[in-house]
Design an enzyme around this catalytic site. Sequence first.
Site, mmCIF file in Angstrom:
data_model
loop_
_atom_site.group_PDB
_atom_site.id
_atom_site.type_symbol
_atom_site.label_atom_id
_atom_site.label_comp_id
_atom_site.label_asym_id
_atom_site.label_seq_id
_atom_site.Cartn_x
_atom_site.Cartn_y
_atom_site.Cartn_z
ATOM 1 N N HIS A 178 0.934 -1.303 -0.122
ATOM 2 C CA HIS A 178 -0.027 0.131 -0.141
ATOM 3 C C HIS A 178 0.824 1.418 -0.044
ATOM 4 C CE1 HIS A 178 0.642 -0.273 4.504
ATOM 5 N NE2 HIS A 178 0.418 1.018 4.460
ATOM 6 N N ASP A 214 0.431 -7.609 1.441
ATOM 7 C CA ASP A 214 0.714 -6.283 1.680
ATOM 8 C C ASP A 214 2.190 -6.271 1.579
ATOM 9 O OD1 ASP A 214 0.030 -3.400 1.817
ATOM 10 O OD2 ASP A 214 0.195 -3.569 4.094
ATOM 11 N N SER A 301 4.676 2.761 7.894
ATOM 12 C CA SER A 301 4.408 1.486 7.112
ATOM 13 C C SER A 301 5.484 1.093 6.136
ATOM 14 C CB SER A 301 3.180 1.708 6.418
ATOM 15 O OG SER A 301 2.091 1.905 7.028
#
Length: 491
Positions: A178, A214, A301
Amino acid sequence: MELGNNNNSNQSQCYNDVAWNNNTVIQAPPAILNKKQKNSGNFKKKVIPVVCLGLIFGVTAGASFSAPAYLATRELKQTKAEIEQMQEDLAAIYSNKPSINTTTDSLSTSNVSYNADKNATITAIAQNCLPSVVSITNKGITEVRTMFGTYQQDTTSSGSGIIIGQNDSELLIVTNYHVISGSNELSVIFSYDEDSDNPSLVSAKIKGYEADKDLAVISVSLSDITEDMRSQIKIATIGNSSNLVLGQEVVAIGNALGYGQSVTTGIISALNREVTVSDDNGGTITNKLIQTDAAINPGNSGGALLNMNGELIGINSVKVSSSSVEGMGYAIPISDVQSIIEELMLKETRDVVEETAQGYLGIGGTDVTSEISKTYDMPIGIYINTIYDNSPAKAAGLAKGNIITKFDGQTVRSMSELKSLLTYYRAGETVDIIAMVQSADGYSEQTFQLTLGTKEVLGDDANSSNDTQVQPESPSGGYYNPFDFWSNFPY
């Protein structure tokens, strides 16, 4: 002890012939002298047992006081040794001699167990591991759906990445999918350079990704990295996330809020937590993750979760954000996805192709989200509702009602993901497409080999085709079309 000395002094005064008081000599009366001589024999008999008892008391008391003294001495020696060790660690830090072993091998694995003695301090971990973490900037275009239609808007987002290896021509960085999804332009800033007035933006390319996990791997050309840069960056040491224990201390490093690399600490709060998150296409993804109370914020992230040996044990991924929730961050366990990362590292690095030369399949399709999948018992992917005449898709054998799940080995869950992928492929390239094909026994997986065409080849036929959307047959025998409110474009 002082009290014992005073008693002996009093006895001396009682039994001496001469008592001293204020430097004056006083002669004892004869009666007292005679009484003393008579009782001298009895006195000797009494003194001997008293002296023996005194000796016994002295030995016992000495032993009693010597044990605490020994223990205190040992504690002092241990404390001194700890202080000396701390001084050595600080000296190593300030003399730039790290005490953590690092490696430049590509994705090496360490099975070293958790070091309960905490030989490496958080300061040392930060100093040694920051050079392995980078900041990532993603400039892209996002499709926005409204009741009036679909439009595109430019977006810029930030995230983190971890240097995990290199090959003959590239430096390889792992991050979250993402973080890089929908990108038109990716750039990397190394941690040592981000505080400078004019940090160097190094261009990066997508190597490969696995949307369901992910995960993504991006690459930086070694020709874009100077010798000075190489001397200040490191490849992360891969640890073992399968032997983690609750309460174990961890350190998180990442580009929090896009401000630059920051360091937070915490513990392992839970293991194998099933966490469900929404994807960009309205669907959901569920994975088993590490839960930690180390602060993980937007921008973290793709950053590193490290054990106290400075080894990578997780890739920071998700934070639970709520006014009623504190200290719930999640990371992907490194041991669970190591094989996937190694596969992504081996993929061919691709550049964005000019639009006129980009490849097309010649289909119209809509998304089967997780919600639609549950409602209509359909696989998640791209539902083909239009096949254009003379298209590569038709030539390959794809048909209306097929659901595309993988393109050239990469999972695709939506038309936007497929469109993004196709920007890296030229017309004339041959790729494998995996699709779920419906039959009387349900859906089965099939592989189709397809040679990509161009939009110009499809031309007006693609936009003015008389083909209509197919309505898939429901298990009960009726017909429905959960997709007819979305626009369809040829790809």
